[in-house]
Design a protein around this motif. Sequence first.
Motif, short mmCIF file in Angstrom:
data_model
loop_
_atom_site.label_atom_id
_atom_site.label_comp_id
_atom_site.label_asym_id
_atom_site.label_seq_id
_atom_site.Cartn_x
_atom_site.Cartn_y
_atom_site.Cartn_z
N MET A 36 -21.25 15.66 57.22
CA MET A 36 -20.41 15.54 56.03
C MET A 36 -21.23 15.11 54.82
SD MET A 36 -17.60 16.09 54.64
CE MET A 36 -16.64 16.52 56.09
N ILE A 37 -22.16 14.18 55.00
CA ILE A 37 -23.01 13.74 53.89
C ILE A 37 -23.88 14.89 53.40
CG2 ILE A 37 -24.94 12.22 53.28
CD1 ILE A 37 -23.72 10.17 55.27
N GLU A 38 -24.45 15.65 54.33
CA GLU A 38 -25.28 16.81 53.96
C GLU A 38 -24.47 17.82 53.15
OE1 GLU A 38 -27.84 16.60 58.15
OE2 GLU A 38 -26.45 18.26 57.75
N ILE B 266 -10.53 9.57 52.13
CA ILE B 266 -9.69 10.35 53.06
C ILE B 266 -10.57 11.19 53.98
CG2 ILE B 266 -8.02 12.23 53.22
CD1 ILE B 266 -6.78 11.13 50.60
N ILE B 267 -11.58 11.85 53.39
CA ILE B 267 -12.46 12.73 54.19
C ILE B 267 -13.17 11.95 55.28
CG2 ILE B 267 -14.64 14.01 54.08
CD1 ILE B 267 -13.66 15.19 51.42
N PHE B 268 -13.75 10.80 54.93
CA PHE B 268 -14.49 10.03 55.93
C PHE B 268 -13.56 9.34 56.93
CE2 PHE B 268 -18.05 10.65 53.05
CZ PHE B 268 -19.08 10.92 53.96
N THR B 269 -12.32 9.09 56.53
CA THR B 269 -11.33 8.57 57.48
C THR B 269 -11.01 9.62 58.53
OG1 THR B 269 -10.37 7.15 55.76
CG2 THR B 269 -9.03 7.59 57.72
N VAL C 77 -12.82 22.67 54.93
CA VAL C 77 -11.59 22.86 54.15
C VAL C 77 -11.25 21.59 53.38
CG1 VAL C 77 -9.09 23.27 54.30
CG2 VAL C 77 -10.69 24.68 55.63
N LEU C 78 -11.45 20.42 54.00
CA LEU C 78 -11.19 19.16 53.29
C LEU C 78 -12.06 19.03 52.05
CD1 LEU C 78 -10.84 16.62 56.27
CD2 LEU C 78 -9.03 17.42 54.73
N CYS D 84 -18.46 26.49 47.09
CA CYS D 84 -18.35 25.81 48.38
C CYS D 84 -18.89 26.67 49.52
CB CYS D 84 -16.90 25.41 48.64
SG CYS D 84 -16.33 24.05 47.56
N LEU D 85 -18.62 27.96 49.48
CA LEU D 85 -19.16 28.85 50.51
C LEU D 85 -20.68 28.89 50.47
CD1 LEU D 85 -16.67 31.87 50.27
CD2 LEU D 85 -16.86 30.24 52.15
N ALA D 86 -21.23 29.00 49.27
CA ALA D 86 -22.69 29.00 49.13
C ALA D 86 -23.28 27.68 49.61
CB ALA D 86 -23.08 29.27 47.68
N ALA D 87 -22.61 26.57 49.27
CA ALA D 87 -23.10 25.25 49.68
C ALA D 87 -23.10 25.11 51.20
CB ALA D 87 -22.22 24.16 49.05
#
Length: 446
Positions: free
Chosen positions: A12-14, A42-45, A68-69, A89-92
């Motif tokens: 998630m951090i990456e 919320i994401i990290f929860t 998706v989040l 986001c897709l490229a990332a």
Amino acid sequence: MLSLFWYKFQFMIELLIIEAMFVSRLRRRKYFLLRLIPCIIIIFTVVTFFPLKYDALYNSFMFLLFFVLTLLMVIFCFRDRLWNVLFCCLAAYTVQHVAYLLNTILINLFIDDYGNVYQGGELPQLTAGQNAVIWIVYFACYLMVYAEAYLLLISIIPKNPDLQLGRTVMIVICGLVIIVDIVFNMYTVYNTEGTLAVFLEEVYNLIICLLVLQMQFQKLRQKKILEDYDVIQKILEKEQMQYKHLKDNMNIINVKCHDLKHQLRAIRHDEHSDLKELKQVEQAISIYQTAARTGNETLDIVLMDKLLYCDKNGINITCIADGQSLSFISEVDIYSLFGNALDNAITAVEPLPEQYRDIKLTVKNIGDVVHVRLENRFKGKIRLEDGVPVTTKKNKQYHGYGFLSMQMIAAKYNGKVKVDVDGDKFILNVVFVNERARDLKAGVAI
């Protein structure tokens, strides 16, 4: 080596880091930080409490949910179009997966029995040296891949961009990213046995990811080229109308000036006429009749138009031109090419002291090659991108396309445009190949 539980946080951090790099070009919503902070919490929860299961389909769903989040977070924090957000986001995600694959491939080359976080069970015990190698390779891979992504991909995305590639294209790219980055990777991890087989599958996956990125940004470049082409076509159509009106007006003026000159000669014999005033009127009329005579009517019209402006603003244009050598170029293209070139030169010399407001234009014919050279001084710095001067005007909607228009016209006649900067001198060279003259030579030779 990290367990799958901790790897979820690492992933998630990456992903957030590379997404932040891509979406930096988008427009933020109001209260950006107040929106961003709750989203990250919320994401990290979700990442923390999402249950683990060592299954390919389950983990594919898990990583897709995490993606998706982050996508929803970007939509909530940025006020750009959905297509722009989806593109970034897709490229990332694909860039993050490229870094992951490169890191995994190198680690498996350096360390035997590295283990697999997705398989569960007890992970192998690694020495301090092996752990050091793992982290060095990890940081080196991600820094290198993310830096290259910034230089080669992110830097070409303009501020406040339009990244809509079309619904079909985006659906295809989205499907490829999900299949290649998530599903294919998970099934490779769980269903491939043998070090060599895993290695080949990862290399194959890496190549596909690079091809997906290449396709995505190639479509973006094609879209930009088509947009530039449409703008240039509109400019050329506008210039065509301007040329038609200018030609009609010049013809009317020349006829009127010719008639007035004869009338003034008759008036001069009148003893009651003011000879001083008559002389001033004749000088004003002579401006229209002493314009350049290059042997090409269209070039003469362009020069006449620019000479009138330059005479009024203290700019000196020196022209030595063989206009007949341009006979293979259409009237509209001559008007556009020389009009844009002279307008740029005039804009450059206007702020300069009067003694430096000189523009030199030459048109030479050497065999079947026509060489156009325009030279002027300038103030400040000229920034070139791919050999094209970048416009300095604030309104860039229709500025900066003049040079692209000249390049298109040159290419149309097998020519090239080249820019040279020598100190404070700007030199524009346009070289054409006169195919008509070449064919005639070939016919004579036969």
